[in-house]
Enzyme design. Structure first.
Site, PDB file in Angstrom:
ATOM      1  CB  CYS A  95      57.790-105.501  22.802  1.00  0.00           C
ATOM      2  SG  CYS A  95      59.335-106.025  23.989  1.00  0.00           S
ATOM      3  CD  GLU A 155      54.298-106.961  22.652  1.00  0.00           C
ATOM      4  OE1 GLU A 155      54.693-106.091  23.425  1.00  0.00           O
ATOM      5  OE2 GLU A 155      54.276-107.938  23.852  1.00  0.00           O
TER       6      GLU A 155
END
Lengths: 302, 792
Positions: free
Chosen positions: B430, B432
């Site tokens: 997402c 990271e």
């Protein structure tokens, strides 16, 4: 910074009041009463209470909080307008859903500046800044000048959004502190202008000519309201007038929209334009064509 | 799209996901025959080789890039060595209304006869659940946290540019050199390193075998192909598959196929989270692209068609099936391969190039669910590239998402990475952040901040179960100040984070010792040099994340308590409400207290409005998370870090959390990422961004911010430009990430009412996009409730 004014809204991420990302400060009070006004809460120079109908729970907390003997006589929620109201704010504080709102808090220049400076990074990034609108900003001239000066001190780009209906001295003084003037024109025929806005346009047109000699960056803004001022004749005459000016850098044709109608209802007032719909695209294109034909840099919106 | 890629795309969209027991069957057979014969790493590598030798391979009509993880597109294998699905699990997967997988009778039969009898009690999930202590289970069952490694392996990593310069035969030489350096007389670990390096070597052989089978099959298909043009294509595919991945790719086509084989290997060896990811694909492909154009072997059109074929391969691969809590926390087919566009080169200059623009055009035209794409936006990135990206975002698919590449570098420098490694890094999953090709950055699970506050308000007890889960820190009547309440919250927070970390240490050790990832280790520096597996700390950099959920909700709860129960009296708030009284109303889910609930919803300072009264609470919460997590040692020699992202977990966590002081009723979703509570932000997008920028993003491994824009706001070029400046403004304030849904509540309601007419509607959820009609009803409502920013 003792100067204070009646402000009824500070709109962040304001996209249609000048270049870039802006905050628009709305000052209360306007000498005009345009039928299509989309900020009717800005007309009265007094504080006002509005009720957002959709949010009202009809819980009666406002009535219970009101100290005035008249409140005890009725039932349910208090109406937006009460003759006896002193604007103490008790009913607004008691409303659990914030359906009931006070418009036109007294705000110091420092308070307004603290708010608009919150978005400084976005102005810098986008070439935006602060727009002072209303109502008619010239109706609070001392506060307006103090605000513009404070913006200048902070290095913020400033725009003045005005009807032009005010003393020329005040207008020029404010213009001197503004990087951009958003100047409203509506109707060429004076009788029609009086009918639709409540005032003559002689002062407005005269002031614009004077302003054009003193300021180099003027955007003309013209609301296009079907059936009222959108006829080609009116538009042509206005375009002709504007071609005589030297410092108009943009003409913004603003399609009429119906958001003002809801606001009239919140104020507990009738709206005169119940049947008027937003202009169809062809009408807006026709309007643009007229101004382009006059050699003017016209755009829709903005 | 060409006619070919249009057909491939449509086939990919039309094929429903299904399960195959084939991998499970081959694997189980291998384990039955070989258990105990080899050291664990070699056992894993040999089982991978066995799969590569025997699994059905698929080369489809029209394809230019070949290879599937399962026997056919959209057919998903299972990983019983990690999670052994029960027959009940399989039936649920087959019948559940959202994110289902077709399971046929044959699959059920293989599971009943072969897979379940062998793996039950032996799978990683069964073993870790048996080892985890009771307080871990109690907190897990209460919904205080989830566990990522329960059904899927650690992974979460991304490839750098190494496979474009080296083939697996070159890696085998590196492995041989590392073996030659082992010092068996002075290094007690040398034997273990040897076993590990041997497993790496076998894993390389395995993928070469796998590619060779594709080459052979392509030749067979060419032999029987009557269409001359397709026959030539099959022969070309055969040539490509005989060259890569054994040797370094020589051209654009081979570069894509080389990556794709590596991708398949990583997701076949284990089912690691976020699949696998080519990272800075545009930067890696540019030399091949330029060379191909220069020597006339490639045109813009053929390059684009190859890329489109490549994209469809990702879309053919739905995430492995998830059940139970894992399905709730990540309820999507998306498997989070997230391609980075733009960004920085190692020397700090702009990385966006012609291929980046081509990829954006492909994203726009194909709008596939997978792969995800994001823009890495630095100060060096030209506005023209961002403008192109925003024109795609404006279409309303929610992608690409936007990242602050300069902040991504800064975050990594803080973690001790070199400047060059940090610049070659980017974002995956997402939001990271990681050093591509050099880091194991492993997510361990979501953490429910709001639940911890609920427990704090009940003296350490979970009101839902009545169980005492945390320490006694005092009931609501005992708190005489906001500070006292916050101090109790801090004790509870630390308590549950400690439990989470104790569990993670057990799980990470299990993976390090029992479930290595030899092929992935070949690709990630410095596993070969260290002779240490990816799962055991072999990567150059190691970080372990806990993903905090409900920051906005928890902030608004604390803000409401402060305002209502503890703040000095003002003219407008006449008396304090005792905290005990408020908690009683919460326990009754606001029964007979609707007026109070409305006041909590509408009259309290809320996060997301650039209001210091709320944002100071947010900052205290954020700093508490950092203090309690950041920098603590993990099991792989790295450190724990904080992430702020939810996937779909804010819905699950909300479902286990009672009514709270922000006015939220029991069971409803929490806020997601670092976004404000849905509808609580009422002062426009700049206020949201200002609030969000007050946390120190550089101390996290990523934060996720969602904004919903009405289409009219960005419909014109001028509106688009102001949007661009809005994003730039947020990033100049240090924001990590922002993503946009350009849609209206009315459009989403229409899709709810007539799902069949809107199957193709894609929206941003949290860090990924998904088909709106595939989302759970709760999640659909949550997205509709998000504030829709309008123009003024």
């Amino acid at each position: 910074m003792s100067q204070a004014g009646l402000v009824f809204n500070i709109q962040k991420y304001s996209l249609h009041d000048g270049p870039g990302i802006r905050s628009t400060v709305f000052l209360k009070g306007c000498p005009l009463e345009c039928l299509w006004c989309h900020n009717p809460e800005g007309i009265s120079p007094q504080r006002e209470i509005v009720v957002v109908g959709a949010r009202c729970l009809a819980c009666g907390a406002c009535r219970a909080a009101c100290w005035h003997p008249a409140a005890a006589l009725g039932e349910g929620c208090l109406p937006a307008r009460m003759d006896a109201c002193t604007f103490c704010g008790a009913c607004v504080a008691a409303c659990p859903t914030a359906a009931r709102q006070m418009l036109g808090g007294s705000r110091s220049v420092a308070e307004v500046m603290a708010s608009v400076l919150q978005d400084r990074v976005f102005y810098a990034e986008s070439g935006g800044g602060v727009t002072i609108s209303g109502g008619e900003p010239l109706s609070q001239p001392r506060f307006l000048l103090a605000l513009l000066k404070a913006c200048r001190r902070e290095g913020l780009h400033t725009a003045l959004d005005t009807t032009g209906f005010g003393p020329i001295g005040q207008l020029l003084a404010a213009a001197k502190l503004s990087d951009l003037i958003l100047y409203d024109l509506k109707v060429w025929d004076d009788a029609r202008h009086r009918q639709l806005t409540g005032v003559s346009n002689a002062l407005i047109l005269d002031n614009l000519k004077r302003l054009d000699q003193a300021h180099h960056n003027i955007w003309i803004r013209l609301p296009v309201v079907p059936g009222l001022n959108a006829d080609p004749h009116n538009l042509q005459q206005l375009a002709e007038f504007v071609t005589g000016l030297r410092h108009v850098t943009r003409v913004c044709l603003l399609p009429f929209h119906r958001t003002g109608i809801d606001k009239f209802a919140r104020l507990g007032q009738p709206h005169a334009l119940d049947g008027v719909l937003p202009p169809p695209e062809e009408l807006m294109e026709m309007a643009v064509k007229i101004f382009h034909g006059a050699g003017l840099p016209a755009v829709i919106g903005g | 799209m060409t006619e070919r890629t249009a057909r491939l795309r449509q086939r990919s969209l039309d094929t429903p996901p299904s399960l195959s027991a084939e991998r499970a069957q081959w694997l189980t057979g291998f384990y039955q025959d070989n258990t105990g014969k080899f050291p664990v790493p070699e056992m894993r590598a040999r089982s991978f080789l066995h799969l590569c030798q025997h699994q059905t391979i698929h080369l489809g009509a029209d394809e230019l890039i070949v290879g599937e993880r399962g026997p056919a597109p959209k057919v998903v294998p299972t990983f019983p060595e990690l999670t052994c699905h029960s027959l009940e699990d399989l039936r649920i997967l087959n019948t559940r209304p959202k994110t289902g997988y077709r399971v046929d009778e044959e699959c059920l039969r293989v599971y009943a006869q072969t897979v379940i009898p062998y793996w039950s009690g032996r799978s990683m999930r069964d073993r870790m659940f048996a080892q985890l202590p009771p307080d871990w289970h109690a907190a897990y069952n209460a919904g205080i946290f989830t566990e990522f490694m329960e059904q899927r392996a650690p992974g979460h990593t991304v490839l750098d540019d190494k496979i474009y310069a080296k083939g697996l035969l070159d890696f085998k030489q590196d492995i041989a050199a590392a073996v030659a350096r082992l010092d068996f007389s002075n290094d007690a670990a040398a034997q273990r390193k040897l076993e590990t390096l041997k497993s790496f070597d076998i894993a390389c052989d395995a993928l070469i075998v796998f590619a060779g089978r594709h080459a052979a099959m392509a030749r067979e298909l060419a032999a029987v192909e009557s269409d001359a043009r397709r026959k030539a294509e099959w022969l070309h595919i055969a040539e490509v598959c005989s060259h890569v991945p054994a040797r370094a790719p020589r051209n654009f086509h081979e570069a894509l196929q080389a990556y794709w084989f590596c991708h398949l290997a990583v997701i076949t060896e284990l089912n690691g989270w976020d699949a696998f990811n080519p990272g800075h694909l545009d930067q890696h492909l540019l030399p091949f692209y330029q060379q191909g154009l220069a020597d006339g072997t490639l045109t813009r059109e053929t390059a684009r068609e190859l890329l489109e074929c490549f994209f469809i391969k990702f879309n053919n691969h739905p995430a492995p099936p998830k059940v139970g809590v894992t399905a709730a926390e990540s309820g999507t087919y998306t498997d989070f391969a997230n391609i980075n566009l733009g960004g920085l080169l190692r020397d700090g200059t702009d990385g966006a190039n012609e291929v980046s623009h081509m990829l954006l055009d492909i994203v726009d035209e194909m709008h596939l669910l997978q792969p995800s794409t994001n823009i890495q936006l630095s100060r060096q990135t030209p506005d023209g590239f961002l403008r192109h990206a925003l024109r795609v975002v404006r279409k309303g698919y929610g992608f690409p998402s936007l990242f602050n590449a300069d902040m991504v570098v800064e975050e990594q420098l803080r973690q001790g990475k070199t400047l060059e490694d940090a610049r070659a890094g980017g974002c995956s999953g997402c939001v990271e952040t990681g050093a591509f090709g050099k880091e194991a950055y492993i997510l361990t699970g979501y953490f429910n901040l709001v639940k911890v506050l609920e427990i704090t308000l009940h003296d350490g007890r979970d009101p839902r179960s009545g169980r005492q889960l945390g320490p006694h820190t005092g009931g609501p009547a005992s708190f005489t100040s906001h500070e006292a309440l916050c101090a109790a919250f801090r004790r509870q927070l630390r308590h549950f984070i400690d439990i989470k970390m104790c569990g993670s240490h057990i799980i990470e050790r299990l993976y390090a010792e029992e479930m290595p990832a030899p092929f992935l280790s070949v690709l990630i520096d410095d596993c070969i040099a260290k002779g240490l597996d990816y799962n055991a700390g072999g990567a150059r950099y190691n970080n372990t994340f806990i993903q905090m959920v409900g920051l906005g909700s928890a902030t608004d709860c604390l803000s409401a308590i402060q305002h209502l129960c503890f703040a000095p009296a003002t003219r407008t708030s006449k008396r304090h409400m005792p905290l005990q009284e408020l908690v009683t109303c919460l326990d009754n889910d606001f029964a007979d207290a609707e007026s109070l609930r409305q006041r909590l919803l509408h009259r309290m300072p809320k996060y997301g409005n650039d209001d210091a009264a709320a944002d100071t609470e947010m900052l205290a919460l954020f700093n508490a998370c950092i203090e309690d997590i950041d920098g603590r040692p993990d099991a792989r020699g790295g450190h724990y870090r904080v992430l702020m992202l939810p996937t779909t977990c804010h819905v699950y966590f909300g479902s286990v959390t009672g009514a709270m002081p922000d006015g939220r009723k029991a069971g409803l979703p929490l806020s997601e990422g670092i976004s404000p509570v849905q509808g609580a932000d009422r002062h426009g997008p700049t206020a949201v961004l200002k609030s969000a920028s007050k946390m120190d993003h550089v101390k996290t491994g990523g934060t996720l911010l969602n904004l919903k824009f009405a289409p009219a706001l960005v419909a014109t070029d001028e509106g688009l430009d102001k949007w661009l400046h809005l994003v730039r403004g947020y990033f100049s304030l240090g924001g990590h990430h922002v993503q946009f849904n350009v849609t209206t509540a009315a459009m989403l309601r229409e899709a709810q009412a007539h799902p069949d007419a809107h199957r193709g509607l894609i929206v941003r959820v949290a860090g990924y996009s998904d088909y709106f009609c595939d989302l759970s009803n709760e999640l659909q409502e949550e997205i509709i409730a998000r504030t829709e920013h309008q123009g003024h």
